[in-house]
Write an enzyme that holds these catalytic residues in place. Structure first.
Site, PDB file in Angstrom:
ATOM      1  N   MET A   1       0.821  -1.209   0.000  1.00  0.00           N
ATOM      2  CA  MET A   1       0.000   0.000   0.000  1.00  0.00           C
ATOM      3  C   MET A   1       0.862   1.270   0.000  1.00  0.00           C
ATOM      4  O   MET A   1       0.389   2.342   0.353  1.00  0.00           O
ATOM      5  CB  MET A   1      -0.933  -0.007   1.207  1.00  0.00           C
ATOM      6  CG  MET A   1      -1.829  -1.239   1.282  1.00  0.00           C
ATOM      7  SD  MET A   1      -2.859  -1.499  -0.171  1.00  0.00           S
ATOM      8  CE  MET A   1      -4.056  -0.206   0.032  1.00  0.00           C
ATOM      9  N   CYS A  83       6.206  -7.689   3.111  1.00  0.00           N
ATOM     10  CA  CYS A  83       6.374  -6.989   1.837  1.00  0.00           C
ATOM     11  C   CYS A  83       7.470  -7.648   1.003  1.00  0.00           C
ATOM     12  O   CYS A  83       8.591  -7.838   1.490  1.00  0.00           O
ATOM     13  CB  CYS A  83       6.708  -5.523   2.085  1.00  0.00           C
ATOM     14  SG  CYS A  83       6.873  -4.552   0.569  1.00  0.00           S
ATOM     15  N   HIS A 154      -0.884 -12.694   5.862  1.00  0.00           N
ATOM     16  CA  HIS A 154      -1.246 -12.694   4.444  1.00  0.00           C
ATOM     17  C   HIS A 154      -1.153 -14.143   3.987  1.00  0.00           C
ATOM     18  O   HIS A 154      -0.077 -14.741   4.002  1.00  0.00           O
ATOM     19  CB  HIS A 154      -0.289 -11.808   3.650  1.00  0.00           C
ATOM     20  CG  HIS A 154      -0.668 -11.647   2.213  1.00  0.00           C
ATOM     21  ND1 HIS A 154      -0.364 -10.524   1.486  1.00  0.00           N
ATOM     22  CD2 HIS A 154      -1.325 -12.458   1.353  1.00  0.00           C
ATOM     23  CE1 HIS A 154      -0.816 -10.655   0.246  1.00  0.00           C
ATOM     24  NE2 HIS A 154      -1.396 -11.821   0.145  1.00  0.00           N
ATOM     25  N   ASN A 194      -5.427 -11.803   5.823  1.00  0.00           N
ATOM     26  CA  ASN A 194      -5.279 -10.831   4.742  1.00  0.00           C
ATOM     27  C   ASN A 194      -5.029 -11.599   3.445  1.00  0.00           C
ATOM     28  O   ASN A 194      -4.502 -12.692   3.460  1.00  0.00           O
ATOM     29  CB  ASN A 194      -4.107  -9.888   5.060  1.00  0.00           C
ATOM     30  CG  ASN A 194      -3.743  -8.971   3.900  1.00  0.00           C
ATOM     31  OD1 ASN A 194      -2.614  -9.001   3.430  1.00  0.00           O
ATOM     32  ND2 ASN A 194      -4.677  -8.178   3.446  1.00  0.00           N
ATOM     33  N   GLY A 196      -6.653 -11.407  -0.844  1.00  0.00           N
ATOM     34  CA  GLY A 196      -7.698 -11.877  -1.734  1.00  0.00           C
ATOM     35  C   GLY A 196      -9.115 -11.681  -1.240  1.00  0.00           C
ATOM     36  O   GLY A 196     -10.054 -12.191  -1.860  1.00  0.00           O
TER      37      GLY A 196
END
Length: 317
Positions: A1, A83, A154, A194, A196
């Site tokens: 983001m 990330c 994630h 987190n 999808g």
């Protein structure tokens, strides 16, 4: 983001939900400690509750950055271990830290020593050739031993070699079942999921089946009203729902103040393009804002012109 969830975006999102926890863009510890870039921590008091996300791999530097964030009044300090960007890998932080859970635990312990607010972690289920079913429980166990109690997972691996950051958001398969299994195994941890999840309806079953939270990223940016307008009522049980018109009315004084202080209209309205996603008139709304907000001296009249593309019944929904 990165470059998305800046303070203007967060203010806009806060007008839609009073309860959702908002996150900053990732801010690197070196930028704060060595670069003195504390302006990256600027936010409006209306954004609370808001968490700052830090990137880094040096425990002492992360501790110093945490102290700076705490002084700025953030409600949570989150360490990014997810990330996959090349820039993040070159700095030996982000998803590459999944390979060194002991270092993550040391970083978190040092950060906690400087923070009266909670230090949390966002991670992947694994990276590269790691076997998620093996490495994720070991990772969670290691950081739990360091005092971490809140984790956002994630539900994809990150392929640091062979996939671009964009591809890493879509190509590795999702494994929601593994995240739910981690909640059963680590019942004392607050675990959010987190990856999808692109509608409010899609997120609710995860909560109903035992997870503690759902994190939205790109979906909340591209269709914020669809996810945030009903979140307070359906997720938190609060009798609160605003209309899109009320959101825009709330943005007007914020925009006017920004312009008065020499800011550009586009800096704010670029985050508002998705407000009417899927609604009649959305294309005209986006086109008018995209084209008009860049003009020198552009002001609230551009917002008015964009709103003219939207029917009253849509504005008031």
């Amino acid at each position: 983001m990165m470059d998305w969830t800046d303070r203007h975006c967060r203010y806009f999102h806060r007008l839609m939900s009073t309860q959702a926890l908002l996150f900053t863009e990732m801010v690197t510890a070196p930028a704060l400690v060595r670069g003195g870039a504390v302006h990256l921590l600027d936010y409006d008091a209306a954004e609370h509750p808001v968490a700052v996300q830090l990137g880094g791999s040096d425990p002492a530097e992360l501790a110093a950055a945490t102290a700076i964030c705490v002084d700025h009044g953030y409600d949570e300090v989150n360490l990014n271990v997810g990330c996959p960007s090349d820039r993040v890998q070159s700095g030996s932080f982000g998803a590459v830290l999944m390979k060194t859970p002991e270092l993550v635990a040391e970083c978190c312990a040092e950060m906690q020593a400087k923070s009266p607010v909670e230090v949390t972690v966002k991670c992947r289920i694994g990276v590269d050739d790691q076997v998620p079913e093996d490495v994720l429980p070991a990772f969670l166990s290691t950081i739990r031993a360091a005092g971490v109690r809140r984790v956002t997972i994630h539900a994809r691996k990150a392929w640091l070699q062979g996939l671009s950051p964009k591809e890493n958001r879509d190509i590795p398969p999702l494994d929601y079942d593994l995240v739910h299994a981690m909640k059963r195994e680590f019942s004392d941890l607050h675990i959010s999921i987190n990856g999808g999840i692109d509608t409010l309806d899609a997120g609710l079953p995860h909560l109903e089946n035992g997870l503690d939270g759902v994190m939205y990223g790109r979906a909340a940016y591209h269709q914020p009203a669809d996810i945030l307008l009903d979140a307070d009522r359906r997720v938190y049980g609060h009798d609160h729902r605003v209309t899109r018109r009320q959101v825009l009315d709330g943005m007007r004084p914020y925009i006017a103040d920004h312009l008065q202080n020499g800011g550009r209209l586009h800096s704010i309205t670029r985050h508002m393009l998705g407000l009417f996603a899927g609604q009649p008139g959305a294309r005209g709304w986006r086109r008018t804002l995209s084209e008009g907000a860049h003009a020198k001296g552009a002001g609230l009249e551009v917002l008015d012109a964009a709103m003219a593309h939207i029917a009253p019944e849509v504005l008031d929904f």
